[in-house]
Design a protein around this motif. Sequence first.
Motif, PDB file in Angstrom:
ATOM      1  N   ARG A   1       2.541  -7.503   5.841  1.00 36.76           N
ATOM      2  CA  ARG A   1       3.593  -7.276   6.828  1.00 36.76           C
ATOM      3  C   ARG A   1       3.419  -8.195   8.039  1.00 36.76           C
ATOM      4  NH1 ARG A   1       2.742  -1.904   7.954  1.00 36.76           N
ATOM      5  NH2 ARG A   1       1.320  -2.657   9.554  1.00 36.76           N
TER       6      ARG A   1
ATOM      7  N   ALA B   1       4.756   0.768   4.127  1.00 39.09           N
ATOM      8  CA  ALA B   1       4.517  -0.343   5.046  1.00 39.09           C
ATOM      9  C   ALA B   1       5.555  -0.355   6.165  1.00 39.09           C
ATOM     10  CB  ALA B   1       4.545  -1.662   4.281  1.00 39.09           C
TER      11      ALA B   1
ATOM     12  N   LEU C   1       8.384  -8.622  -2.625  1.00 38.51           N
ATOM     13  CA  LEU C   1       7.909  -7.405  -1.959  1.00 38.51           C
ATOM     14  C   LEU C   1       8.237  -7.533  -0.478  1.00 38.51           C
ATOM     15  CD1 LEU C   1       6.284  -4.744  -1.769  1.00 38.51           C
ATOM     16  CD2 LEU C   1       4.218  -6.145  -1.510  1.00 38.51           C
TER      17      LEU C   1
ATOM     18  N   PHE D   1       1.462  -5.598  -6.887  1.00 37.58           N
ATOM     19  CA  PHE D   1       1.721  -4.501  -5.956  1.00 37.58           C
ATOM     20  C   PHE D   1       0.430  -3.725  -5.715  1.00 37.58           C
ATOM     21  CE2 PHE D   1       3.264  -0.289  -4.688  1.00 37.58           C
ATOM     22  CZ  PHE D   1       4.146  -0.649  -3.674  1.00 37.58           C
TER      23      PHE D   1
ATOM     24  N   PHE E   1       7.679   3.282  -2.810  1.00 37.71           N
ATOM     25  CA  PHE E   1       8.558   2.112  -2.829  1.00 37.71           C
ATOM     26  C   PHE E   1       9.935   2.483  -3.363  1.00 37.71           C
ATOM     27  CE2 PHE E   1       6.320   2.224  -6.922  1.00 37.71           C
ATOM     28  CZ  PHE E   1       7.381   2.178  -7.813  1.00 37.71           C
TER      29      PHE E   1
ATOM     30  N   THR F   1       7.878  -5.729   3.310  1.00 34.67           N
ATOM     31  CA  THR F   1       7.015  -4.772   3.997  1.00 34.67           C
ATOM     32  C   THR F   1       7.419  -4.504   5.442  1.00 34.67           C
ATOM     33  OG1 THR F   1       5.525  -6.637   4.379  1.00 34.67           O
ATOM     34  CG2 THR F   1       4.952  -5.127   2.587  1.00 34.67           C
TER      35      THR F   1
ATOM     36  N   GLU G   1      -3.668  -3.883   2.068  1.00 37.72           N
ATOM     37  CA  GLU G   1      -3.007  -5.157   1.792  1.00 37.72           C
ATOM     38  C   GLU G   1      -1.571  -5.176   2.308  1.00 37.72           C
ATOM     39  OE1 GLU G   1      -5.654  -4.396  -1.906  1.00 37.72           O
ATOM     40  OE2 GLU G   1      -4.576  -3.246  -0.365  1.00 37.72           O
ATOM     41  N   LEU G   2      -0.937  -4.007   2.359  1.00 34.76           N
ATOM     42  CA  LEU G   2       0.449  -3.944   2.819  1.00 34.76           C
ATOM     43  C   LEU G   2       0.568  -4.330   4.290  1.00 34.76           C
ATOM     44  CD1 LEU G   2       1.639  -0.674   1.056  1.00 34.76           C
ATOM     45  CD2 LEU G   2       2.247  -3.017   0.454  1.00 34.76           C
TER      46      LEU G   2
ATOM     47  N   SER H   1       8.592  -1.609   0.438  1.00 28.78           N
ATOM     48  CA  SER H   1       7.495  -0.668   0.641  1.00 28.78           C
ATOM     49  C   SER H   1       7.857   0.300   1.760  1.00 28.78           C
ATOM     50  CB  SER H   1       6.202  -1.410   0.982  1.00 28.78           C
ATOM     51  OG  SER H   1       5.196  -0.492   1.359  1.00 28.78           O
TER      52      SER H   1
END
Length: 395
Positions: free
Chosen positions: A27, A307, A45, A9, A279, A47, A22-23, A304
């Motif tokens: 996505r 995101a 995860l 994460f 989150f 996004t 990075e998110l 997230s």
Amino acid sequence: MAKTEAIAFPLERPTPFDPPAELAALRETRPIARLAYPDGHQGWLVTGHALVREVLSDPRFSARAELRHLPVDTGGRTGQPAPPGMFVSADPPVHTRYRHLLTGEFTVRRMRRLTERIEEVTNSYLDVMERQGPPADLVESFAAPIPAVVICELLGVPEEDRERFTAQGTTLMRADVPQEEKIAAYLAMQAHMKELVAAKRARPTDDLLSGLTGSDLSDEELANIGFMLLGAGLDTTANMLALGTFALLSHPGPAGLLRSDGVDQVVEELLRYLSIVPFLVRTALEDVELGGEKVSAGETVTVSIAAANRDPGRFPGPDRLDAERAAGGHVAFGHGVHQCLGQQLARVEMRAGFTALFGRFPSLRLAVEPGEVPLRTDMLIYGVHRLPVTWDHGQ
């Protein structure tokens, strides 16, 4: 990177207001991706905005504490059921029972009735700021105490106990505090809350906890509900007020709408843009197909919030703070049956707070360089530790 390769994460923010880069990359390429959890669990995860809402509204994904894994190491125990009354970590019908008892306390109409008192509290702290003169730490002088007074009055916490509850709540939210200290703060806060519940049963007053003593809830349930509401009411709104002010001071334009009828749009856009709760987690109760992937029963899905609220498929130009956009549909308060119970209270506090602050101090500005503002990267709820500000004296 292979599609099935698990990632960690991401936590590092490129700016005070933007989520980890990075998110956004995930996505666009893998809106549902394999996630490696610190305890060794292999989960997911999510996004994308649509997928986040899907997870949060699907009863096949559980909020139960004993089933979940966290994407960051908080030093706490996992696999433990939530204590009675902690309904944010329970599923229907348990969750429904508690939620039903509390919903009437947080209606839009009731929060509007509270507006006058919230404005009174806000102005009292701004009076002190004005008398003391610049500079000031806006967290200490404004953002932290106002939600503390409001939630403590709502629950019926005596004034002499508020500082103690606030300090204990802050300890629990710090990510860098040893687990022993957190446990001690939790136990102390629980003991004090049980004393408060006993006092309300013996001599009810006009507050939320007193009202609940007339229900079939046990003392333990009441204490846990009070503990949960107090913690949520203290930290989240305080950080939206502080970080929101930082954002408004750093982006010319939006603050001007606070002096017109645009305050509601400013508040909603700040909620979307800042997403101080990074989150939420849910665990699959059965095999579920999600975004073209098979989420197996028992796997935890981290969604997230940041995101999702920056998804260009839902919010055009999402990395721009645009107070004139229609930001409805954001997931800053979650989504589905667990959507934040106190969201209307938070909105009232933000509307009152930002309007009064910028109305009282139109020349308000940072007293330090933006890069010198200490960020709450060591906390579970994001924000700023301090916000040094100044203004033209005597305005």
